[in-house]
Motif scaffolding. Structure first.
Motif, PDB file in Angstrom:
ATOM      1  N   GLU A  98      86.264 -87.519  -0.472  1.00 33.07           N
ATOM      2  CA  GLU A  98      85.139 -87.672   0.454  1.00 33.07           C
ATOM      3  C   GLU A  98      85.094 -89.050   1.109  1.00 33.07           C
ATOM      4  N   PHE A 119      82.837 -80.328   6.561  1.00 34.18           N
ATOM      5  CA  PHE A 119      83.451 -80.514   5.245  1.00 34.18           C
ATOM      6  C   PHE A 119      83.191 -79.326   4.321  1.00 34.18           C
ATOM      7  N   VAL A 147      95.486 -82.950   8.802  1.00 28.90           N
ATOM      8  CA  VAL A 147      94.572 -83.963   9.344  1.00 28.90           C
ATOM      9  C   VAL A 147      95.346 -85.252   9.603  1.00 28.90           C
ATOM     10  N   LEU A 166      83.048 -84.301  10.272  1.00 29.80           N
ATOM     11  CA  LEU A 166      82.602 -84.447   8.893  1.00 29.80           C
ATOM     12  C   LEU A 166      81.562 -83.388   8.532  1.00 29.80           C
ATOM     13  N   PRO A 173      92.923 -83.857   0.025  1.00 30.13           N
ATOM     14  CA  PRO A 173      93.652 -84.267   1.228  1.00 30.13           C
ATOM     15  C   PRO A 173      94.516 -83.139   1.782  1.00 30.13           C
ATOM     16  N   TRP A 186      87.851 -89.118   3.790  1.00 24.31           N
ATOM     17  CA  TRP A 186      87.496 -88.414   5.031  1.00 24.31           C
ATOM     18  C   TRP A 186      86.581 -89.283   5.894  1.00 24.31           C
ATOM     19  N   LEU A 232      88.868 -80.126   6.817  1.00 27.33           N
ATOM     20  CA  LEU A 232      88.386 -81.100   5.838  1.00 27.33           C
ATOM     21  C   LEU A 232      87.979 -80.394   4.553  1.00 27.33           C
TER      22      LEU A 232
END
Length: 289
Positions: free
Chosen positions: A78, A98, A113, A95, A109, A81, A105
């Motif tokens: 988190e 998420f 991205v 975000l 990982p 990100w 996201l």
């Protein structure tokens, strides 16, 4: 960038870390899922790396000479990100997606991205990947460094020690391992689950140069990272002693916050605490300019 961090830069980094903690808490609250405690503990480490130490270019995330970062403790993604979004690797608005259906996201990982080198999350694999990347740099005559963030509970994985042995054997002084040593994992104290101490002596015995520091002290982190390689021909292990849940008083050193979502009241309290810290750092920043 190199050299000792001056007070203005230190304060700016602390301000940034407070903001990242606020962002990740809001993201976890909105998603109703996330690894809160470990993300809060590793925020200062990632802030030092991404905003001061590593050679990166958000506009060119595949730049050949970029430093590489591998989040071996991938479940605490988190904070990563939030930092990648803040730096412009992808839009900050993303975000809000998420851990939602169809998002990039996810809770670990994801190399779809920009800014993510490898999918990680199965603990114990990140260091082996990092050894390979660092060895490739040596063979290709490239100057980039490889930073690998591990959890302390992860040290119970045998593959970590196989990779540690290989890193020393190949004299990878461009490899920096970091242990987020908060001494807690999902089922309790690391020393109760699988005793690790003396962890520093074990890494030294495997041929690594070991540095022990306060992993929530951004200035100490920057100084240690920028001193690498400390010992020519040796990989470096940063033992970063941290507080799980750092920055949120009622979450600090509480195992239940490993994977816990704040409720309305808890979010408000946490954001108020961090907002006070943020404002304090901003005042200090203004005073030293």
């Amino acid at each position: 960038m190199t050299g000792r961090v001056i007070s203005t830069e230190t304060t700016a980094l602390k301000t940034k870390a407070a903001q990242i903690r606020m962002d990740l808490l809001q993201m976890i609250y909105d998603a109703k899922t996330g690894h809160t405690g470990g993300s809060l503990s590793n925020t200062d480490i990632l802030t030092a790396l991404y905003y001061r130490v590593m050679k990166i270019d958000p506009a060119n995330p595949k730049w050949g000479d970029r430093d590489r970062f591998i989040a071996s403790k991938g479940h605490s993604v988190e904070s990563l990100w939030c930092i990648l979004a803040d730096l412009g690797f992808f839009p900050k608005e993303e975000l809000k997606t998420f851990s939602q259906f169809g998002t990039r996201l996810i809770g670990h990982p994801n190399n779809k991205v920009p800014g993510i080198e490898m999918n990680t999350g199965a603990l114990g694999h990140g260091l082996a990947i990092s050894v390979g990347m660092a060895l490739a740099a040596k063979k290709d005559g490239r100057s980039y460094r490889v930073f690998c963030l591990m959890g302390d509970g992860e040290q119970a994985e045998g593959s970590v020690w196989e990779a540690a042995m290989a890193g020393a054997h190949y004299k990878l002084d461009n490899l920096i391992g970091i242990i987020d040593r908060n001494r807690l994992q999902i089922s309790g104290s690391t020393e109760d689950v699988m005793g690790l101490d003396p962890l520093d002596e074990k890494w030294a015995a495997f041929g690594w140069h070991v540095v022990i520091l306060d992993g929530n002290d951004i200035e100490a982190l920057v100084e240690a990272f920028e001193a690498v390689p400390v010992a020519e021909g040796k990989p470096t292990l940063i033992m970063a002693n941290t507080v799980k849940g750092k920055g949120v008083s009622f979450a600090e050193n509480v195992p239940a916050w490993h994977h816990h979502v704040p409720n309305d009241e808890q979010l408000a309290l946490a954001l108020a605490e961090l907002s006070a810290v943020l404002e304090s750092h901003q005042r200090q920043e203004g005073q030293v300019r």
